[in-house]
Design an enzyme around this catalytic site. Structure first.
Site, mmCIF file in Angstrom:
data_model
loop_
_atom_site.group_PDB
_atom_site.id
_atom_site.type_symbol
_atom_site.label_atom_id
_atom_site.label_comp_id
_atom_site.label_asym_id
_atom_site.label_seq_id
_atom_site.Cartn_x
_atom_site.Cartn_y
_atom_site.Cartn_z
ATOM 1 N N ASP A 24 0.858 -1.181 0.000
ATOM 2 C CA ASP A 24 0.000 0.000 0.000
ATOM 3 C C ASP A 24 0.898 1.237 0.000
ATOM 4 O O ASP A 24 1.665 1.455 0.936
ATOM 5 C CB ASP A 24 -0.901 -0.015 1.235
ATOM 6 C CG ASP A 24 -2.021 1.012 1.156
ATOM 7 O OD1 ASP A 24 -2.171 1.660 0.100
ATOM 8 O OD2 ASP A 24 -2.744 1.168 2.155
ATOM 9 N N ASP A 118 -2.863 2.440 -6.107
ATOM 10 C CA ASP A 118 -1.828 2.534 -5.072
ATOM 11 C C ASP A 118 -1.740 1.319 -4.157
ATOM 12 O O ASP A 118 -1.008 1.358 -3.164
ATOM 13 C CB ASP A 118 -2.054 3.789 -4.230
ATOM 14 C CG ASP A 118 -3.388 3.776 -3.489
ATOM 15 O OD1 ASP A 118 -4.288 3.044 -3.925
ATOM 16 O OD2 ASP A 118 -3.513 4.497 -2.496
ATOM 17 N N GLU A 119 -2.438 0.229 -4.464
ATOM 18 C CA GLU A 119 -2.322 -0.942 -3.601
ATOM 19 C C GLU A 119 -2.591 -2.212 -4.385
ATOM 20 O O GLU A 119 -3.321 -2.212 -5.380
ATOM 21 C CB GLU A 119 -3.257 -0.844 -2.391
ATOM 22 C CG GLU A 119 -4.723 -0.751 -2.729
ATOM 23 C CD GLU A 119 -5.600 -0.781 -1.495
ATOM 24 O OE1 GLU A 119 -5.312 -1.566 -0.564
ATOM 25 O OE2 GLU A 119 -6.586 -0.019 -1.457
#
Length: 371
Positions: A24, A118-119
């Site tokens: 993350d 983003d993860e």
């Protein structure tokens, strides 16, 4: 992007412990802006919105110390942090950085399941080459820092639920490992609202039933959870015991792709809603592009402050061709129902109607996300 959990009952056989990593990025949008603009470093930054209107899409850690959070109305954020600097989002840049990061993931395993820009989950079970998952997670974080000048946090565990919980434990720039021996007890003291798969509305229902923590959830019978929460009850029964049978799925057949968000303060104006729809459209379009799918139906979901929920949809003769078109259609649908004096507490966008002719051919590089 929101994903519904695979629901497995308590009698499902558990395979050998897997090695799952959840990566993350730390305050991703805001960190990219601070990286690219030295004048923003060390200062409270909000991506999206403005001091006058809109919704915060992301907040830097400096802004978070004042209580500023993503999905917060900009006016409230500005009151909490008078020195807050608002920056317009640059989604093309965020996607480019995301592609760099996914290129790193691809060096370690083909089993990568992105959740958003983003993860992502990585299944390293059969791809460790004699190393530990923890060592690989550390190496991935170091390469992300070296190649992007950004930091990432990682969670390492034997299933997706615990890996995601772990990645949030030592943010920013941290790592947490939850072993099979530790997993069942790890969840006991956590508030149910922290559990991935339990949203704000479900958490509120649980709290009204006296279910505040993982220990409270574990104390409930499977029958009671199923009666109150339907098929999801089995999932809740499992995660309260540190059990999650979901696989890391890089390729899955989808009937729809959607994203939604529940806001900490109700959206009272059409302008606020229009601003809030932008990051949702970006998530949906990123996922549609990654899966090489184009849909003809755009559906807007609105949940009002009194919890009444409505949907509005539009089906086109041809597939939606771009993110701006998707966002424009969602905003047009929003204009048919907003503003509303009750305020909107949740917005969602779904893209569907994936006919076989709607698939697109894109030039994929090794890492799979051309967006």
């Amino acid at each position: 992007m929101s994903r519904r959990a695979d629901l497995s009952g308590p009698d499902d056989a558990q395979e050998r412990p897997r090695k799952i990593v959840h990566i993350d990025m730390d305050a991703f949008y805001a960190s990219v802006e601070q990286r690219d603009n030295p004048d923003l470093r060390g200062k409270p930054v909000a991506v999206g919105g403005s001091a006058a209107r809109g919704v915060v899409a992301a907040a830097s850690y400096e802004a978070r110390t004042f209580g500023v959070r993503s999905a917060m109305p900009s006016l409230r954020a500005a009151r909490l942090c008078p020195d807050l600097i608002f920056v317009r989002p640059r989604f093309d840049t965020y996607r480019a950085v995301s592609q760099q990061i996914r290129a790193i993931f691809a060096d370690y395993t083909p089993l990568v399941e992105p959740l958003s820009l983003d993860e992502a989950y990585l299944d390293l079970t059969d791809h460790l080459a004699g190393r530990t998952a923890t060592a690989v997670a550390q190496e991935i974080r170091a390469r992300i820092r070296q190649q992007t000048a950004l930091t990432a946090s990682a969670g390492v565990s034997y299933n997706k639920f615990l890996a995601k919980l772990a990645s949030d434990q030592n943010k920013p720039d941290g790592l947490c490992v939850i072993t099979p021996e530790r997993g069942p007890e790890f969840v006991l003291s956590l508030p149910v609202g922290k559990f991935h798969g339990i949203g704000p509305a479900t958490a509120a229902r649980m709290q009204a039933m006296g279910i505040q923590t993982g220990a409270d959830l574990r104390a409930q019978s499977l029958d009671l959870l199923t009666r109150h929460f339907g098929k999801s009850g089995s999932y809740y029964w499992n995660i309260s015991r540190g059990i999650d049978h979901r696989r890391v799925s890089p390729d899955r057949i989808r009937k729809s792709i959607g994203a939604e968000n529940t806001y900490s303060a109700d959206l009272m104006t059409l302008d606020q809603a229009a601003e809030a729809l932008a990051p949702l459209a970006a998530k949906v379009w990123s996922a549609a592009t990654r899966h090489e799918m184009r849909g003809r139906t755009v559906t807007l979901k609105v949940k009002f402050a009194d919890f009444q929920q409505i949907t509005r949809a539009r089906t086109l003769p041809q597939p939606v061709a771009s993110e701006p078109q998707l966002l424009g259609l969602a905003r047009d649908l929003a204009a048919t129902v907003l503003p509303d004096p009750r305020g909107a507490r949740l917005l969602g966008i779904t893209l569907s109607h994936f006919d076989s002719d709607d698939r697109v051919t894109v030039q994929l590089d090794l890492f799979g996300d051309p967006a």
